[in-house]
Design a protein around this motif. Sequence first.
Motif: not given
Length: 295
Positions: A235-236, A250-251, A256-258, A288-289
């Motif tokens: 994930l990293t 975002r995790r 992980v989502s791109i 995200t925010l």
Amino acid sequence: MSGVVKRFGAVTAVNGLDLTVPAGTCLGLLGPNGAGKSTTMRMLTGQARPDEGGIRVLGYRVPAESKHARAQMGVVPQLDNLDAELTARENLSVFARLYRVPRAERRDAVEAALAIGQLADRADTKVGDLSGGMRRRLLIARGLVHRPRLVLLDEPTVGLDPQVRQELWGLIDRLRRDGTTVLMSTHYIEEAERLADAVAVVSKGRVIARGTPAELLAGHAGRSAVEYSGPPDRLTEVERIAAAAGLSTRRTGPSVSILRAEDMPASVAAALGPGTARPANLEDVFVTLTGEYVA
């Protein structure tokens, strides 16, 4: 509300909040617990005084003219404060009288509120014998018994089962479609996405983004995302490759989502390998925010 600040000792719960709700729309105030949503609601109803800034509700200055504003406002609190010893009809009758519904119109107003809350068949049941979902419907009906111009819903479905939440969503959606002005605070992303004409994302007492769900998606998450699963080092590595390409991530639990996957260069996609594609959603915007973790 303009430049509103509210402090509790060393804690600033609301920090320069600007908020406008156009007439006849539903605005969703979306934020994590502790973002200042309930404090904002309390200031709009005159239960708390701002330390700085100005508030106008339906043209009235609050708190100076809060009595006039409250007369045209329906309030549905987060916590159940119904009188458990009275029946559903009696609870509504008390509020119809408190809000000065004319005597000649009071019975019809109570019956209309019972119908809105789908409680006509339980009108003479004591509140203490009603289910949690029925009590929440009664809270909403109570806030509407005097036909308010503005309805404030503070976390209206918090703590409810999914089935009851869906039922209340239908009730709130009918309000919105009937042209009632609604300000709804929530931390349920799907609730805001389904019910609100526009969403204001709140973090640390400030509005940090505002728009329709579609506008927020376009501005912060794009149209699609790709999820990659694996051990922490995998994930990293995904995050490192995406960051080097200027893509947001975002995790999402063990993945992980791109975001903005539609903009992902072919070379990056090849380096990452296969993932699971999905549409971007308002939850992507929210995390995200406001951040991955709640302070």
